[in-house]
Design an enzyme around this catalytic site. Structure first.
Site, mmCIF file in Angstrom:
data_model
loop_
_atom_site.group_PDB
_atom_site.id
_atom_site.type_symbol
_atom_site.label_atom_id
_atom_site.label_comp_id
_atom_site.label_asym_id
_atom_site.label_seq_id
_atom_site.Cartn_x
_atom_site.Cartn_y
_atom_site.Cartn_z
ATOM 1 N N LYS A 207 0.855 -1.192 0.000
ATOM 2 C CA LYS A 207 0.000 0.000 0.000
ATOM 3 C C LYS A 207 0.890 1.240 0.000
ATOM 4 O O LYS A 207 1.724 1.405 0.875
ATOM 5 C CB LYS A 207 -0.881 -0.004 1.248
ATOM 6 C CG LYS A 207 -1.772 -1.245 1.340
ATOM 7 C CD LYS A 207 -3.200 -0.847 1.602
ATOM 8 C CE LYS A 207 -4.171 -1.989 1.800
ATOM 9 N NZ LYS A 207 -3.956 -3.214 1.087
ATOM 10 N N MET A 208 0.670 2.089 -0.996
ATOM 11 C CA MET A 208 1.494 3.298 -1.137
ATOM 12 C C MET A 208 0.619 4.524 -0.889
ATOM 13 O O MET A 208 -0.438 4.674 -1.542
ATOM 14 C CB MET A 208 2.074 3.332 -2.551
ATOM 15 C CG MET A 208 2.991 4.498 -2.807
ATOM 16 S SD MET A 208 3.971 4.195 -4.311
ATOM 17 C CE MET A 208 4.888 5.737 -4.391
ATOM 18 N N LEU B 51 -0.258 10.587 -1.278
ATOM 19 C CA LEU B 51 0.390 11.895 -1.164
ATOM 20 C C LEU B 51 1.669 11.756 -0.344
ATOM 21 O O LEU B 51 1.668 11.126 0.718
ATOM 22 C CB LEU B 51 -0.556 12.876 -0.459
ATOM 23 C CG LEU B 51 0.009 14.270 -0.221
ATOM 24 C CD1 LEU B 51 0.227 15.017 -1.523
ATOM 25 C CD2 LEU B 51 -0.931 15.075 0.674
ATOM 26 N N LEU C 78 5.920 13.610 0.346
ATOM 27 C CA LEU C 78 6.725 14.831 0.307
ATOM 28 C C LEU C 78 7.887 14.653 -0.671
ATOM 29 O O LEU C 78 8.671 13.705 -0.543
ATOM 30 C CB LEU C 78 7.278 15.135 1.708
ATOM 31 C CG LEU C 78 8.020 16.463 1.831
ATOM 32 C CD1 LEU C 78 7.049 17.654 1.744
ATOM 33 C CD2 LEU C 78 8.811 16.537 3.140
ATOM 34 N N GLY C 79 8.007 15.563 -1.633
ATOM 35 C CA GLY C 79 9.172 15.602 -2.522
ATOM 36 C C GLY C 79 10.336 16.245 -1.784
ATOM 37 O O GLY C 79 10.127 17.087 -0.901
ATOM 38 N N ASP D 140 9.758 11.006 -0.926
ATOM 39 C CA ASP D 140 10.392 10.745 -2.212
ATOM 40 C C ASP D 140 11.808 11.310 -2.199
ATOM 41 O O ASP D 140 12.002 12.534 -2.146
ATOM 42 C CB ASP D 140 9.600 11.395 -3.356
ATOM 43 C CG ASP D 140 10.248 11.062 -4.685
ATOM 44 O OD1 ASP D 140 10.159 9.895 -5.106
ATOM 45 O OD2 ASP D 140 10.895 11.947 -5.285
ATOM 46 N N TYR E 173 19.787 13.975 -5.000
ATOM 47 C CA TYR E 173 19.401 15.184 -4.257
ATOM 48 C C TYR E 173 20.388 15.542 -3.138
ATOM 49 O O TYR E 173 20.285 16.604 -2.531
ATOM 50 C CB TYR E 173 17.972 15.044 -3.689
ATOM 51 C CG TYR E 173 16.905 14.706 -4.707
ATOM 52 C CD1 TYR E 173 17.105 14.916 -6.071
ATOM 53 C CD2 TYR E 173 15.689 14.155 -4.308
ATOM 54 C CE1 TYR E 173 16.132 14.573 -7.002
ATOM 55 C CE2 TYR E 173 14.701 13.821 -5.241
ATOM 56 C CZ TYR E 173 14.934 14.032 -6.585
ATOM 57 O OH TYR E 173 13.957 13.688 -7.497
ATOM 58 N N LYS F 108 16.080 6.618 -5.405
ATOM 59 C CA LYS F 108 16.300 6.310 -6.830
ATOM 60 C C LYS F 108 17.771 6.042 -7.154
ATOM 61 O O LYS F 108 18.662 6.721 -6.617
ATOM 62 C CB LYS F 108 15.811 7.490 -7.692
ATOM 63 C CG LYS F 108 14.451 8.018 -7.288
ATOM 64 C CD LYS F 108 13.892 9.071 -8.216
ATOM 65 C CE LYS F 108 12.686 9.754 -7.605
ATOM 66 N NZ LYS F 108 13.011 10.884 -6.702
ATOM 67 N N HIS G 119 16.117 6.059 -11.810
ATOM 68 C CA HIS G 119 15.746 7.484 -11.887
ATOM 69 C C HIS G 119 15.413 7.925 -13.321
ATOM 70 O O HIS G 119 14.455 8.670 -13.551
ATOM 71 C CB HIS G 119 16.893 8.321 -11.314
ATOM 72 C CG HIS G 119 16.497 9.663 -10.809
ATOM 73 N ND1 HIS G 119 17.091 10.274 -9.732
ATOM 74 C CD2 HIS G 119 15.560 10.551 -11.246
ATOM 75 C CE1 HIS G 119 16.532 11.455 -9.526
ATOM 76 N NE2 HIS G 119 15.607 11.647 -10.430
HETATM 77 N N1 LIG Z 1 11.882 11.441 -10.926
HETATM 78 C C1 LIG Z 1 12.339 12.595 -11.340
HETATM 79 O O1 LIG Z 1 13.077 12.694 -12.326
HETATM 80 C C2 LIG Z 1 11.935 13.832 -10.606
HETATM 81 C C3 LIG Z 1 12.111 15.086 -11.197
HETATM 82 C C4 LIG Z 1 11.687 16.215 -10.496
HETATM 83 C C5 LIG Z 1 11.104 16.080 -9.241
HETATM 84 N N2 LIG Z 1 10.979 14.835 -8.675
HETATM 85 C C6 LIG Z 1 10.384 14.652 -7.326
HETATM 86 O O2 LIG Z 1 9.127 15.332 -7.291
HETATM 87 C C7 LIG Z 1 9.134 16.285 -6.241
HETATM 88 C C8 LIG Z 1 8.254 17.469 -6.592
HETATM 89 O O3 LIG Z 1 8.679 18.110 -7.781
HETATM 90 P P1 LIG Z 1 9.448 19.518 -7.807
HETATM 91 O O4 LIG Z 1 10.200 19.677 -6.557
HETATM 92 O O5 LIG Z 1 10.151 19.596 -9.110
HETATM 93 O O6 LIG Z 1 8.306 20.600 -7.917
HETATM 94 P P2 LIG Z 1 6.863 20.926 -7.311
HETATM 95 O O7 LIG Z 1 6.537 20.004 -6.194
HETATM 96 O O8 LIG Z 1 5.964 21.038 -8.466
HETATM 97 O O9 LIG Z 1 7.104 22.383 -6.769
HETATM 98 C C9 LIG Z 1 7.898 22.599 -5.656
HETATM 99 C C10 LIG Z 1 8.029 24.102 -5.484
HETATM 100 O O10 LIG Z 1 6.749 24.670 -5.191
HETATM 101 C C11 LIG Z 1 6.816 25.437 -3.992
HETATM 102 N N3 LIG Z 1 5.606 25.116 -3.231
HETATM 103 C C12 LIG Z 1 5.319 23.969 -2.561
HETATM 104 N N4 LIG Z 1 4.102 24.016 -1.993
HETATM 105 C C13 LIG Z 1 3.605 25.232 -2.301
HETATM 106 C C14 LIG Z 1 2.395 25.874 -1.994
HETATM 107 N N5 LIG Z 1 1.455 25.281 -1.259
HETATM 108 N N6 LIG Z 1 2.205 27.144 -2.459
HETATM 109 C C15 LIG Z 1 3.150 27.753 -3.217
HETATM 110 N N7 LIG Z 1 4.327 27.198 -3.537
HETATM 111 C C16 LIG Z 1 4.548 25.943 -3.087
HETATM 112 C C17 LIG Z 1 8.062 24.977 -3.266
HETATM 113 O O11 LIG Z 1 8.686 26.057 -2.613
HETATM 114 P P3 LIG Z 1 9.168 25.969 -1.059
HETATM 115 O O12 LIG Z 1 9.983 24.712 -0.905
HETATM 116 O O13 LIG Z 1 9.932 27.223 -0.924
HETATM 117 O O14 LIG Z 1 7.883 25.926 -0.282
HETATM 118 C C18 LIG Z 1 8.954 24.455 -4.367
HETATM 119 O O15 LIG Z 1 9.770 25.472 -4.876
HETATM 120 C C19 LIG Z 1 10.624 16.626 -6.100
HETATM 121 O O16 LIG Z 1 10.915 17.300 -4.918
HETATM 122 C C20 LIG Z 1 11.214 15.255 -6.203
HETATM 123 O O17 LIG Z 1 11.060 14.532 -4.997
HETATM 124 C C21 LIG Z 1 11.362 13.715 -9.347
#
Ligand SMILES: NC(=O)c1ccc[n+]([C@@H]2O[C@H](COP(=O)([O-])OP(=O)(O)OC[C@H]3O[C@@H](n4cnc5c(N)ncnc54)[C@H](OP(=O)(O)O)[C@@H]3O)[C@@H](O)[C@H]2O)c1
Length: 317
Positions: A13-14, A17, A19-20, A45, A50, A79, A112
């Site tokens: 079970k995953m 929602l 935290l990234g 995640d 990272y 990853k 990844h």
């Molecule tokens: N598999 C892959 O290749 C891959 C690639 C990219 C990302 N990821 C994973 O996915 C996660 C999420 O993607 P992401 O980090 O690219 O981008 P995202 O989750 O789309 O956006 C994160 C950004 O939005 C801001 N934010 C968060 N909640 C907010 C809210 N309620 N209101 C306004 N701004 C908000 C954060 O700023 P603050 O931190 O300043 O609040 C942060 O700068 C990553 O952290 C990572 O774990 C995986």
């Protein structure tokens, strides 16, 4: 409120929602992970890339010691980075992440990217033109090494990230396949709705996780003039109708598509806000309207690897 879960093909079970943690700086991430556990987050995640697994591990260890959460109630994903695709490197890479996270098993370990890079200290080895230096590994060999991690008890489940439909098909059709990927983690949000790929994955029993669900506003390569999802007036309008924030609407939009979602924030207030998405529902009409915002725009195009044999984003889906 804790996040509901989705059942994976191996019956695990995953949480839907999590935290990234990309760009969550080592100095902040420990506090924010502890806060998130107290706020009900169970899915984290992570990635070797990272460079903050160690601090995340400290937070997890402390919360388990305190009795705030049990290991078996957490769902920790990390990853395999692209420089470890060679068969002989996979187990060591996994053990490095386990040691940093201070865990004896991972719930889910993902490849990844389908693209292997030249092995070595450099995480993104580039040539004199700034283009990635590939490794000639076949990701099917990497997959076999991933399967061995399950048998060795180091990971409960294995999956992929950034794989397109043809690449997934290659894994599913691999002679002697022992374990199917349980999850494909891909970019997904209203400007990249991924309808074909999500439908394909779900039809094969592969759960989908959406990364960059808020459009990754702080991505380091952002250029002026690029779309800003959180500022989209039509998203704002829908949010106002529900007394919710644009971020909550963007998260809810994915959950209603049976997609797991991992917004990143290192700010406690936003971590809390992003969890408050289980007390409202977008109507079918609103879902259709948001789906119509698709413009096949990627926040994470990995352009320096565009010539790579396994570059996934040239394909239609
Ligand atoms: N598999 C892959 O290749 C891959 C690639 C990219 C990302 N990821 C994973 O996915 C996660 C999420 O993607 P992401 O980090 O690219 O981008 P995202 O989750 O789309 O956006 C994160 C950004 O939005 C801001 N934010 C968060 N909640 C907010 C809210 N309620 N209101 C306004 N701004 C908000 C954060 O700023 P603050 O931190 O300043 O609040 C942060 O700068 C990553 O952290 C990572 O774990 C995986």
């Amino acid at each position: 409120m804790a996040s509901p879960c989705l059942e994976l093909s191996n019956k695990m079970k995953m949480p839907v929602l999590g935290l990234g943690t990309w760009q969550a700086p080592p100095g902040k991430v420990e506090e924010v992970v502890k806060f998130a556990i107290d706020a009900g987050y169970r899915l984290f995640d992570c990635a070797y890339l990272y460079r903050n697994e160690n601090e995340i591990g400290n937070a997890i260890q402390q919360k388990i010691k305190e009795g705030a959460v049990k290991r078996q109630d957490l769902f920790i994903v990390t990853k395999l980075w692209n420089t470890f695709h060679e068969r002989s490197l996979v187990k060591e890479a996994c053990k490095k992440s386990l040691a940093a996270l201070k865990l004896d098993y991972l719930d889910l370990y993902l490849i990844h990217f389908p693209m292997g890079y030249k092995a070595g200290e450099e995480l993104s080895p580039v040539d004199d033109k700034g283009m990635i230096i590939p490794s000639d590994t076949d990701f099917l060999d990497t997959w076999e090494a991933m399967e061995e991690l399950v048998d060795a008890g180091l990971v409960k489940a294995i999956g992929i990230s950034n794989f397109n439909h043809e690449q997934i098909e290659r894994i599913l059709n691999k002679p002697g396949l022992k374990y199917k990927p349980v999850n494909n983690q891909i970019e997904c949000h209203p400007y990249l709705t991924q309808e074909k790929l999500i439908k394909y994955c779900q039809s094969k029993g592969i759960a989908v996780t959406a990364y960059s669900p808020l459009g990754s506003p702080n991505r380091p390569w952002a250029k002026p003039g690029e779309p800003m999802l959180l500022e989209d007036p039509k998203i704002k309008e829908i949010a106002a109708r529900h007394n919710k924030t644009p971020a909550q609407v963007l998260i809810r939009f994915l959950i209603q598509r049976n997609v797991i979602v991992i917004p990143k924030s290192d700010k406690p207030q936003r971590v809390e806000e992003n969890m408050k998405v289980f007390d409202f529902e977008l109507s079918k009409k609103e879902m259709d309207v948001i789906l119509s915002f698709n413009r096949n725009w990627r926040a994470v195009p990995v352009l320096q690897a565009v010539n790579h044999k396994d570059y996934p984003f040239k394909a239609d889906y």
